[in-house]
Every structure is written in C-alpha cells, then in structure tokens.
Scaffold this motif. Structure first.
Motif, PDB file in Angstrom:
ATOM      1  N   GLU A  24       0.811  -1.220   0.000  1.00 19.42           N
ATOM      2  CA  GLU A  24       0.000   0.000   0.000  1.00 19.42           C
ATOM      3  C   GLU A  24       0.844   1.270   0.000  1.00 19.42           C
ATOM      4  O   GLU A  24       0.487   2.265  -0.654  1.00 19.42           O
ATOM      5  CB  GLU A  24      -0.947  -0.027   1.199  1.00 19.42           C
ATOM      6  N   ILE A  25       1.962   1.255   0.684  1.00 22.34           N
ATOM      7  CA  ILE A  25       2.813   2.443   0.716  1.00 22.34           C
ATOM      8  C   ILE A  25       3.432   2.687  -0.662  1.00 22.34           C
ATOM      9  O   ILE A  25       3.655   3.844  -1.069  1.00 22.34           O
ATOM     10  CB  ILE A  25       3.893   2.310   1.819  1.00 22.34           C
ATOM     11  N   GLN A  26       3.680   1.608  -1.396  1.00 27.05           N
ATOM     12  CA  GLN A  26       4.217   1.749  -2.756  1.00 27.05           C
ATOM     13  C   GLN A  26       3.141   2.276  -3.703  1.00 27.05           C
ATOM     14  O   GLN A  26       3.416   3.127  -4.561  1.00 27.05           O
ATOM     15  CB  GLN A  26       4.751   0.409  -3.253  1.00 27.05           C
ATOM     16  N   VAL A  27       1.926   1.764  -3.557  1.00 32.42           N
ATOM     17  CA  VAL A  27       0.818   2.255  -4.375  1.00 32.42           C
ATOM     18  C   VAL A  27       0.608   3.749  -4.132  1.00 32.42           C
ATOM     19  O   VAL A  27       0.446   4.540  -5.075  1.00 32.42           O
ATOM     20  CB  VAL A  27      -0.476   1.465  -4.084  1.00 32.42           C
ATOM     21  N   ALA A  28       0.622   4.144  -2.857  1.00 29.59           N
ATOM     22  CA  ALA A  28       0.434   5.559  -2.522  1.00 29.59           C
ATOM     23  C   ALA A  28       1.537   6.415  -3.141  1.00 29.59           C
ATOM     24  O   ALA A  28       1.267   7.492  -3.703  1.00 29.59           O
ATOM     25  CB  ALA A  28       0.407   5.727  -1.006  1.00 29.59           C
ATOM     26  N   ARG A  29       2.770   5.949  -3.058  1.00 28.31           N
ATOM     27  CA  ARG A  29       3.883   6.690  -3.664  1.00 28.31           C
ATOM     28  C   ARG A  29       3.702   6.836  -5.163  1.00 28.31           C
ATOM     29  O   ARG A  29       3.872   7.922  -5.741  1.00 28.31           O
ATOM     30  CB  ARG A  29       5.213   5.993  -3.371  1.00 28.31           C
ATOM     31  N   ASP A  30       3.364   5.745  -5.808  1.00 27.59           N
ATOM     32  CA  ASP A  30       3.208   5.774  -7.257  1.00 27.59           C
ATOM     33  C   ASP A  30       2.105   6.739  -7.676  1.00 27.59           C
ATOM     34  O   ASP A  30       2.227   7.449  -8.679  1.00 27.59           O
ATOM     35  CB  ASP A  30       2.894   4.373  -7.773  1.00 27.59           C
ATOM     36  N   LEU A  31       1.031   6.770  -6.913  1.00 30.57           N
ATOM     37  CA  LEU A  31      -0.077   7.657  -7.252  1.00 30.57           C
ATOM     38  C   LEU A  31       0.276   9.119  -7.021  1.00 30.57           C
ATOM     39  O   LEU A  31      -0.152   9.993  -7.789  1.00 30.57           O
ATOM     40  CB  LEU A  31      -1.320   7.255  -6.450  1.00 30.57           C
ATOM     41  N   PHE A  32       1.056   9.388  -5.994  1.00 27.70           N
ATOM     42  CA  PHE A  32       1.546  10.754  -5.778  1.00 27.70           C
ATOM     43  C   PHE A  32       2.414  11.201  -6.963  1.00 27.70           C
ATOM     44  O   PHE A  32       2.287  12.328  -7.462  1.00 27.70           O
ATOM     45  CB  PHE A  32       2.355  10.840  -4.484  1.00 27.70           C
TER      46      PHE A  32
ATOM     47  N   LYS B  63       0.442   7.876 -18.026  1.00 30.70           N
ATOM     48  CA  LYS B  63      -0.381   6.682 -17.798  1.00 30.70           C
ATOM     49  C   LYS B  63       0.392   5.676 -16.957  1.00 30.70           C
ATOM     50  O   LYS B  63       1.528   5.334 -17.283  1.00 30.70           O
ATOM     51  CB  LYS B  63      -0.773   6.042 -19.131  1.00 30.70           C
ATOM     52  N   LEU B  64      -0.246   5.207 -15.910  1.00 28.13           N
ATOM     53  CA  LEU B  64       0.373   4.245 -15.001  1.00 28.13           C
ATOM     54  C   LEU B  64      -0.526   3.028 -14.845  1.00 28.13           C
ATOM     55  O   LEU B  64      -1.735   3.161 -14.631  1.00 28.13           O
ATOM     56  CB  LEU B  64       0.607   4.880 -13.630  1.00 28.13           C
ATOM     57  N   HIS B  65       0.084   1.855 -14.949  1.00 32.66           N
ATOM     58  CA  HIS B  65      -0.631   0.604 -14.680  1.00 32.66           C
ATOM     59  C   HIS B  65       0.030  -0.076 -13.490  1.00 32.66           C
ATOM     60  O   HIS B  65       1.247  -0.305 -13.485  1.00 32.66           O
ATOM     61  CB  HIS B  65      -0.602  -0.325 -15.894  1.00 32.66           C
ATOM     62  N   ILE B  66      -0.758  -0.394 -12.474  1.00 33.17           N
ATOM     63  CA  ILE B  66      -0.252  -1.076 -11.282  1.00 33.17           C
ATOM     64  C   ILE B  66      -0.697  -2.538 -11.363  1.00 33.17           C
ATOM     65  O   ILE B  66      -1.887  -2.839 -11.225  1.00 33.17           O
ATOM     66  CB  ILE B  66      -0.771  -0.414  -9.997  1.00 33.17           C
ATOM     67  N   PRO B  67       0.238  -3.453 -11.595  1.00 32.03           N
ATOM     68  CA  PRO B  67      -0.146  -4.854 -11.794  1.00 32.03           C
ATOM     69  C   PRO B  67      -0.325  -5.607 -10.480  1.00 32.03           C
ATOM     70  O   PRO B  67       0.341  -5.339  -9.490  1.00 32.03           O
ATOM     71  CB  PRO B  67       1.033  -5.420 -12.591  1.00 32.03           C
ATOM     72  N   THR B  68      -1.246  -6.537 -10.506  1.00 27.86           N
ATOM     73  CA  THR B  68      -1.470  -7.550  -9.457  1.00 27.86           C
ATOM     74  C   THR B  68      -1.493  -6.988  -8.033  1.00 27.86           C
ATOM     75  O   THR B  68      -0.683  -7.342  -7.196  1.00 27.86           O
ATOM     76  CB  THR B  68      -0.429  -8.692  -9.565  1.00 27.86           C
ATOM     77  N   ILE B  69      -2.469  -6.119  -7.765  1.00 27.86           N
ATOM     78  CA  ILE B  69      -2.665  -5.670  -6.388  1.00 27.86           C
ATOM     79  C   ILE B  69      -3.299  -6.798  -5.583  1.00 27.86           C
ATOM     80  O   ILE B  69      -3.879  -7.728  -6.136  1.00 27.86           O
ATOM     81  CB  ILE B  69      -3.529  -4.394  -6.323  1.00 27.86           C
ATOM     82  N   SER B  70      -3.199  -6.697  -4.252  1.00 29.25           N
ATOM     83  CA  SER B  70      -3.697  -7.817  -3.443  1.00 29.25           C
ATOM     84  C   SER B  70      -4.382  -7.402  -2.145  1.00 29.25           C
ATOM     85  O   SER B  70      -4.811  -8.275  -1.395  1.00 29.25           O
ATOM     86  CB  SER B  70      -2.536  -8.769  -3.107  1.00 29.25           C
ATOM     87  N   THR B  71      -4.498  -6.101  -1.853  1.00 24.97           N
ATOM     88  CA  THR B  71      -5.063  -5.701  -0.564  1.00 24.97           C
ATOM     89  C   THR B  71      -6.242  -4.757  -0.719  1.00 24.97           C
ATOM     90  O   THR B  71      -6.402  -4.067  -1.725  1.00 24.97           O
ATOM     91  CB  THR B  71      -4.010  -5.013   0.326  1.00 24.97           C
ATOM     92  N   GLU B  72      -7.047  -4.707   0.327  1.00 23.07           N
ATOM     93  CA  GLU B  72      -8.220  -3.830   0.354  1.00 23.07           C
ATOM     94  C   GLU B  72      -7.825  -2.364   0.218  1.00 23.07           C
ATOM     95  O   GLU B  72      -8.429  -1.605  -0.554  1.00 23.07           O
ATOM     96  CB  GLU B  72      -8.970  -4.049   1.674  1.00 23.07           C
ATOM     97  N   LYS B  73      -6.790  -1.956   0.940  1.00 20.86           N
ATOM     98  CA  LYS B  73      -6.368  -0.551   0.925  1.00 20.86           C
ATOM     99  C   LYS B  73      -5.821  -0.149  -0.441  1.00 20.86           C
ATOM    100  O   LYS B  73      -6.049   0.985  -0.896  1.00 20.86           O
ATOM    101  CB  LYS B  73      -5.313  -0.317   2.013  1.00 20.86           C
ATOM    102  N   SER B  74      -5.119  -1.044  -1.119  1.00 18.92           N
ATOM    103  CA  SER B  74      -4.620  -0.737  -2.455  1.00 18.92           C
ATOM    104  C   SER B  74      -5.771  -0.404  -3.393  1.00 18.92           C
ATOM    105  O   SER B  74      -5.712   0.561  -4.163  1.00 18.92           O
ATOM    106  CB  SER B  74      -3.819  -1.915  -3.021  1.00 18.92           C
TER     107      SER B  74
END
Length: 418
Positions: free
Chosen positions: A212-220, A228-239
């Motif tokens: 989740e901290i990586q997802v948040a960083r990438d979105l910032f 355009k950003l694609h985030i592959p294979t997420i696995s958590t509710e918060k992501s």
C-alpha cells in the motif's frame, strides 16, 4: 478455410447478438454470416460442442515464459499452445527472461518466435536496464519494435526519481508505465502474508503496508507528472481503495489482480505447499472480498492469470526458499467462473485489457475479423495435474473445485481445440 460454429451462445455486450444462440460461419478468418441456422457444407470444418459459448478472444496481460534462458520451464512455442488451449488469443509476455527483454532486438525476437501462431504475442519491455532499477531502458525503441508497456516484472522501482522521469518521458510517445506494488524494505525477507496463519506456522510475514505504501507513492508521482500508469497484481483492500480515489481525481491509473488473489486466501499456507507461494502473497478473506468488490465496481480493470511456470527444482524445496509463482492460464476461466458471471469475466479478460494496452478489438458481428474464445460455462470438476498443459506443473489450484470448461480458440485463421 471455412469454419462453422454450430449453436454458439454469444457473450459480447458490443454485439447485436449478445446472449443469443446462433450459427457462426467464418470464411478466411472473417465472420461471413451469423444466423439461427446455417446449412452444413462438406467443405466446412464444423464445430458442434456441448453448450458452446463464444466471446471475443481473451487477453492475458501477465504471462511469463521461460524462453530465452529458462526453456526447461516453458518454451515460447509450447507456451503459445498452452495459451490457445486455455482460451487466450493474445498474451503479453513479461520481460523476466535471460537476458532480460530490455531492448528492441529482444522485443523483436519474442514477436518473431510467435510468427504464424494462432496466439498474438505482445512483449512488455523492461522499464530499467536488465531490470536492475538503476537506469531506464530504451523505452521508445522498444515501443517502435512492438512493446506495449514497460515494467520490471515483480520488481519494484525503488528509485522515486527514476519512476518520475519514466512517467514524464513515456508521455512523448503515449507509453504505458507499469510499477509493481511492493516496498522491499518493509517486506523484508517475508515469504507469506503477515497475519495469523504466518505467525502460527513460523513464516516471516509481508504486511499489507509493503504494497500500500508503494501504491500511494506511485499515485503521488502520477499526480505530479501526468501520464499513464498501470499497477499490476494488487492484493489488498487498501490498495484498491487508494486506486479508487485516484480514479475519482481523474488520474490515468489502471490496475490488475491475479486470479489466485481473487479466489484463494492465506489459509492455504497450512501444509507448506510451495505451489501457494506467490508474489504478491495470498491475503485474507477481507482482502479477497474487497478485491472482488473492486472488480465489480470497476476499480480493478483487469484480471490476469499471472502465469509463471517454475521448474520442480525450485518448487520442491523448503517453503521459505522456493521461488514465487504459479502456472495459471489453464485454470484462469474455470477459477473465475466460481465467483463471477460471464459478462464480468469477458470484460476483465478481453474488453478492458485490450483497451488499456491499446490492442484493437473486434465485436462478434458480420464482416468482423474472427478472434474468438470457445468455452462451456457449465459443469464442475476438481482441478488436477492432468488439467495442466504447461511444461511446469506448479499450479496453485490443484485439488480445488472449479467451474466450466475451455474448448479453445479461433484466431489468425486457425482453430485450436483441446
């Protein structure tokens, strides 16, 4: 060559024949007629299968094949047969080979190896040279040679500035950047989801926070740079929640989830079966339910098999040192059909991935090029090693009850049936 599909139920919301049962005549790769009944000609190849359903061809956006470098796991030629018999007319091949697919010559090598195959290959070029995360690879050159996106498979981009520059640079040619969601320092030496099961079993855990901290960083970074950003294979509710909020802001972000992270939980850790060791790890029922909700509300765009064949020498070992990964193309549809309806599956395995990765899609209609998946949604069975077509047999779904059957594909003027 003329092929006649008899009594085929069409699953294609873009087609005027959606949810109707029709005969479909394909002449030289193009749909020439769709009607209630077409008279059989001796020259026709007739496909008359039980409860036949057809949809637009499925596209798997995360497939690892061994070649070049790990041919003992899977060759390209055999891997394409696996894809066809699993219902995929198109696959995106990850760059995690030896050498890493990080230049145009290697991109062209993959495409050329698939010449005359019924399955179209779309390479994903490495974002960084040799996927080491230090210097950006030759993105534009690779795109000109056929790469459809850029990412280091299952390796996070730790250098914040490097990802920022990649997002900025790729806008010059409308490139799609992929960033694997894992903070290695927080994940540490974890091998399974951090939770009750890992604690009981004495396994080092990977907390949800590492993703989740990586997802948040990438979105910032995406909000700052655009692109355009694609985030592959997420696995958590918060992501899923973070990506939902980013989409509401208007950011051009998309994401995928692996079939096994949608259907299985870390309860499977009991038994120390290395086939359940995947990256990202299996999470809790709460996370799984949130991911399913994310698929249904459109937050999660794509479902992938995340097919990753691993040889027996790297799986039949102690759990903590076994390599991550599961073969998944053979079980993708039948596992998903235990939780989703057909329209959702087709949307997330055909319509959405093609749109996001810029692959043209044809509807099931007269005068359209035939790119079709053939399947039967009825019937339940227990998945076993006999159902695995891949050279490597490391399936996470062995022993699980699945639903339906894939018959094969029609694509590139070729009919492939199991």
């Amino acid at each position: 060559m003329t092929t006649l599909l008899k009594s085929a139920t069409i699953i294609d919301p873009q087609s005027p024949f959606h949810n109707q049962t029709k005969d479909i005549l394909i002449t030289n790769g193009t749909i020439s007629e769709i009607s209630d009944s077409i008279t059989v000609n001796d020259e026709y190849t007739v496909v008359d299968l039980e409860n036949l359903h057809v949809s637009t061809g499925w596209f798997d956006t995360s497939v690892s094949l061994g070649e070049p470098g790990y041919e003992e796991r899977e060759t390209i030629q055999h891997g394409l047969q696996v894809a066809a018999k699993s219902g995929f007319t198109q696959i995106a091949i990850n760059p995690n080979t030896t050498p890493i697919i990080d230049n145009k010559s290697l991109v062209e090598f993959l495409i050329n190896k698939a010449t005359n195959s019924p399955v179209n290959v779309y390479p994903i070029g490495a974002l960084t040279q040799k996927s080491k995360g230090v210097e950006m690879a030759e993105l534009f050159d690779m795109q000109q040679s056929g790469a459809i996106a850029f990412g280091d498979y299952n390796k996070p981009i730790e250098n914040d500035n490097l990802l920022k520059i990649a997002l900025l640079y790729a806008q010059n040619f409308d490139g799609l950047v992929m960033s694997f969601p894992k903070n290695k320092k927080i994940a540490g030496e974890g091998v399974a989801n951090e939770g009750v099961n890992a604690t009981i079993l004495g396994l080092k855990g990977i907390p949800n926070l590492a993703e989740e901290i990586q997802v948040a960083r990438d979105l910032f970074l995406l909000e700052y740079t655009g692109g355009k950003l694609h985030i592959p294979t997420i696995s958590t509710e918060k992501s899923a929640q973070l990506i939902r909020e980013a989409k509401e802001k208007g950011l051009q972000v998309t994401c995928s989830v692996a079939v096994h992270n949608l259907t299985l939980t870390d309860d499977l850790l009991h038994g120390f079966d290395a086939n359940v060791k995947v990256n990202p790890p299996l999470r809790t029922r709460k996370d799984v339910d949130a991911l399913i909700a994310g698929v249904k509300d459109g937050t999660i765009d794509i479902i992938t098999s995340d097919h990753n064949p691993i040889d027996i020498e790297d799986k039949k070992v102690e759990f903590s040192i076994a390599k991550d990964g599961t073969v998944g193309m053979e079980s993708a549809f039948t596992a998903l059909h235990t939780i989703f309806d057909l329209e959702t599956i087709v949307n997330c395995m055909s319509t959405q991935p093609k749109r996001i990765f810029g692959i043209s899609e044809n509807s099931i209609n007269k005068d359209q090029v035939a790119n079709l998946t053939l399947f039967n949604p009825k019937g339940e069975f227990e998945f076993s090693e006999e159902n695995i077509v891949s050279t490597s047999k490391n399936s996470i779904f062995i022993g699980h009850k699945l639903k339906g059957e894939v018959y094969g594909i029609y694509a590139n003027e070729q009919l492939v049936l199991k």
